[in-house]
Design a protein around this motif. Structure first.
Motif, mmCIF file in Angstrom:
data_model
loop_
_atom_site.group_PDB
_atom_site.id
_atom_site.type_symbol
_atom_site.label_atom_id
_atom_site.label_comp_id
_atom_site.label_asym_id
_atom_site.label_seq_id
_atom_site.Cartn_x
_atom_site.Cartn_y
_atom_site.Cartn_z
ATOM 1 N N PRO A 4 -34.431 -16.399 46.076
ATOM 2 C CA PRO A 4 -34.817 -16.689 44.823
ATOM 3 C C PRO A 4 -35.757 -15.597 44.223
ATOM 4 N N MET B 212 -36.343 -20.134 39.876
ATOM 5 C CA MET B 212 -35.061 -20.125 40.683
ATOM 6 C C MET B 212 -35.072 -21.186 41.759
ATOM 7 N N THR C 204 -30.538 -14.683 43.548
ATOM 8 C CA THR C 204 -30.951 -14.293 42.158
ATOM 9 C C THR C 204 -30.501 -12.829 41.995
ATOM 10 N N CYS D 244 -27.154 -15.974 40.560
ATOM 11 C CA CYS D 244 -28.156 -17.046 39.601
ATOM 12 C C CYS D 244 -28.984 -16.187 38.703
#
Length: 369
Positions: free
Chosen positions: A193, A203, A260, A278
């Motif tokens: 994340p 996240m 991430t 992401c």
């Protein structure tokens, strides 16, 4: 030689530490003073400031912490002036480092930039600062050399240092990793994340929203070295686990990963783990970034290097539970997974093999000749 190194985030700490190791092997009199992290500190020398005190993410956060940032710049300049290194080595982190480059060059200190800022994406005008104040520019992405040539700046493609870091890893058994870290027998989906607290909170919430759709897997969070273990405890339960400072081992033992955007997307690919990328920033920061970033089709390094979509990028409103579930299912088994793994082989070939740290160290040592 006396080396002064500035790395402002976790990836810079990794690459800075490997460069320090290469410099020590070639220079028996190497002395280090640096801004970085735990990995650089393990190589010896004096840590001036840890990157956890430097990492501000997004336009709003930078604006809110401007006084702290300016004070850090002042501290850094005073420290360089007082210590008079032979060479200043800047590792990415352009907002800070380009100011320091100008200051050091005016003091007569040799300035090296190792790992170029992403000027090909935005703030291209900063090339002029590099042309004026940087003695040697070393790039780690194959297309960056052409970018600098276009602007009349000589640069050196040294290869990508992640290949060096990954080449030294020892074999690992997934069963042993699970046992050592209190994990169950289920296959692992890794969650990466990010490394900044505000980023991680944002996240993890969305990443963990897919849990009920993957009950036959366990989720394991890769803890950032800059964040305390207690910070992650609110996310842990019987099927969500946490490991700290073991990201490479975690990835190598995982079936797939949610990552991430950032250097971690490339690390995951080089370790041959299928991934979904992401990203979700604040609406204001994202709107500003969209206006400033030009002609860039992707946010992940994997897709940028390959110049096509190899890994799926879910950005802003596209990053939701429905899309995460769909894309994660695509890469768990079957054609999409196999195709991605084939592309990861091509990616490694494009990055030119290992040796980046040694190549960079050789260029730096030649500065004293």
């Amino acid at each position: 030689m006396k080396y002064y190194i500035i790395a402002g985030e976790a990836s810079g700490d990794l690459h800075g530490s490997n460069l320090m190791k290469a410099l020590k092997a070639k220079d028996a009199n190497a002395e280090f003073r640096f801004w970085g992290g735990d990995l650089m500190q393990k190589q010896g020398g004096t840590l001036v400031k840890h990157y956890r005190d430097l990492a501000f993410m997004g336009f709003l956060e930078v604006a809110m912490n401007l006084r702290t940032i300016l004070n850090n710049i002042k501290i850094c300049k005073e420290d360089i002036r007082n210590n008079q290194p032979d060479v200043l080595i800047l590792v990415d982190y352009p907002g800070f480092n380009l100011r320091i480059a100008k200051f050091a060059k005016e003091l007569g200190i040799k300035v090296v930039y190792y790992i170029s800022p992403q000027l090909w994406a935005w703030k291209e005008g900063r090339v002029e600062i590099i042309k004026k104040y940087v003695n040697e520019m070393m790039v780690i992405l194959p297309f960056e050399e052409d970018f600098y040539t276009k602007h009349g700046v000589k640069s050196h493609f040294v290869g990508h240092p992640l290949l060096d870091a990954i080449s030294t890893l020892q074999p690992i058994s997934a069963d042993d990793f699970k046992a050592e870290n209190g994990l169950n027998e289920k296959e692992i989906i890794a969650l990466l994340p990010g490394s900044r607290k505000q980023e991680v909170e944002k996240m993890l919430e969305i990443m963990l929203s897919v849990r009920q759709h993957f009950e036959n897997y366990q989720f394991v969070i890769a803890g950032a070295p800059s964040l305390e273990k207690e910070f992650y405890q609110k996310y842990v339960d019987e099927n969500v686990h946490f490991v700290s400072n073991k990201t490479y081992d975690l990835l190598r033992c995982s079936k797939a990963a949610l990552v991430t955007s950032g250097t971690a997307t490339l690390e995951t690919a080089l370790l041959n783990i299928p991934e979904v990328v992401c990203y979700r920033g604040s609406k204001i920061s994202y709107a500003i970034a969209k206006r400033l970033v030009k002609n860039i089709k992707y946010i992940s390094l994997v897709n940028l290097i390959m110049d096509r979509e190899v890994v799926k990028e879910l950005i802003q409103n596209e990053l939701n539970t429905k899309n995460l579930v769909k894309e994660l299912n695509f890469i768990m088994e079957g054609e999409k997974r196999n195709s991605m793994l084939d592309d990861f082989k091509l990616l490694r070939e494009k990055l030119g093999g290992k040796g980046a740290s040694d190549n960079a160290a050789e260029i730096i040592l030649n500065l004293k000749k």
